[in-house]
Design an enzyme around this catalytic site. Structure first.
Site, PDB file in Angstrom:
ATOM      1  N   MET A 148      28.388  37.752  43.000  1.00  0.00           N
ATOM      2  CA  MET A 148      27.492  36.988  43.857  1.00  0.00           C
ATOM      3  C   MET A 148      26.614  36.079  43.003  1.00  0.00           C
ATOM      4  SD  MET A 148      26.573  39.247  47.153  1.00  0.00           S
ATOM      5  CE  MET A 148      25.956  37.719  47.792  1.00  0.00           C
ATOM      6  N   GLY A 182      26.973  47.249  49.374  1.00  0.00           N
ATOM      7  CA  GLY A 182      27.145  46.326  48.272  1.00  0.00           C
ATOM      8  C   GLY A 182      27.188  44.901  48.765  1.00  0.00           C
ATOM      9  N   CYS A 183      27.754  44.023  47.960  1.00  0.00           N
ATOM     10  CA  CYS A 183      27.842  42.600  48.290  1.00  0.00           C
ATOM     11  C   CYS A 183      28.432  42.414  49.685  1.00  0.00           C
ATOM     12  CB  CYS A 183      28.697  41.886  47.250  1.00  0.00           C
ATOM     13  SG  CYS A 183      29.106  40.183  47.673  1.00  0.00           S
ATOM     14  N   PHE A 184      27.701  41.736  50.552  1.00  0.00           N
ATOM     15  CA  PHE A 184      28.145  41.685  51.947  1.00  0.00           C
ATOM     16  C   PHE A 184      29.301  40.724  52.199  1.00  0.00           C
ATOM     17  CE2 PHE A 184      23.939  39.176  53.069  1.00  0.00           C
ATOM     18  CZ  PHE A 184      24.352  38.080  52.325  1.00  0.00           C
ATOM     19  N   TRP A 185      29.702  39.945  51.207  1.00  0.00           N
ATOM     20  CA  TRP A 185      30.840  39.044  51.409  1.00  0.00           C
ATOM     21  C   TRP A 185      32.123  39.818  51.693  1.00  0.00           C
ATOM     22  CZ3 TRP A 185      29.907  35.525  46.519  1.00  0.00           C
ATOM     23  CH2 TRP A 185      28.789  34.702  46.751  1.00  0.00           C
TER      24      TRP A 185
END
Length: 219
Positions: free
Chosen positions: A1, A57-60
């Site tokens: 990110m 974690g990273c929402f992507w």
């Protein structure tokens, strides 16, 4: 990110007094509809659907995990669990808002029971890592569940206990996932919504432990 221009607060959650002040209204406009599902991101939703808020974690990549499931009506990403009202991504990444990157999932419990959704949640990430997830470090990447009813809350607690036992048997450490009733959810900027549909070759930091979550947490 992407990293933030703000100095990182460090791997601890800020107090309300330390947190950035925030805003009275959203600083950006949320897209009207899901890029793939075509459903409204902010509602209204059909009767009988439920909402689940899941931070892993990273929402992507996390959002993509859920929009692929049968029984999911819509998904959106945002910030939850902190102090700062209507934050922007750079502020969340500074560690000075207290929020976690969160996926909001609107789902049909008749087609996708909450306990089954939780099994996907547990298996999609490593809930023993504290304030990180894989290569992503920061309090915004912590594992968390925010519940929308007493039944969801009880099921989440039971599911965490089941998966903690399975992880321990496989040699993993204790689960650090926080479970609490849902507070305000602040949708993220348009560029983050369905990010991996907008950027098919984009970064995805989601990865599980390989340990299967046992069934049986439904109450």
């Amino acid at each position: 990110m992407t990293t933030a221009p703000f100095p990182h607060h460090g791997l601890r959650l800020p107090s309300a007094e330390e947190a950035l002040p925030g805003r009275a209204s959203p600083p950006h406009v949320l897209p009207a509809r899901h890029l793939l599902l075509g459903t409204p991101l902010a509602g209204p939703c059909p009767a009988g659907l439920e909402v689940a808020d899941l931070a892993l974690g990273c929402f992507w990549g996390a959002e993509r995990t859920f929009w692929r499931l049968d029984g999911v009506w819509t998904t959106l990403v945002g910030y939850q669990g902190g102090h700062t009202a209507h934050p922007v991504h750079e502020e969340v990444c500074s560690g000075l808002t207290g929020h976690a990157e969160t996926v909001r999932v609107v789902f049909d419990p008749a087609a996708l029971p909450y306990d089954r959704l939780l099994r996907v949640f547990w298996e999609a990430h490593d809930p023993t890592q504290g304030y990180r997830q894989g290569h992503d470090h920061g309090t915004q990447y912590r594992s968390a569940l925010r519940t929308h009813s007493p039944a969801q809350h009880a099921t989440a607690l039971a599911s965490r206990a089941l998966y903690a036992s399975a992880l321990a048997a496989a040699g993993h450490g204790p689960v650090t996932t926080g479970i609490a009733p849902a507070g305000p959810f602040y949708p993220a900027e348009a560029r983050h919504q369905q990010y991996l549909a907008q950027n098919p070759a984009g970064y995805c930091g989601i990865g599980g432990t390989g340990v299967t979550c046992p069934a049986g947490a439904a109450l």
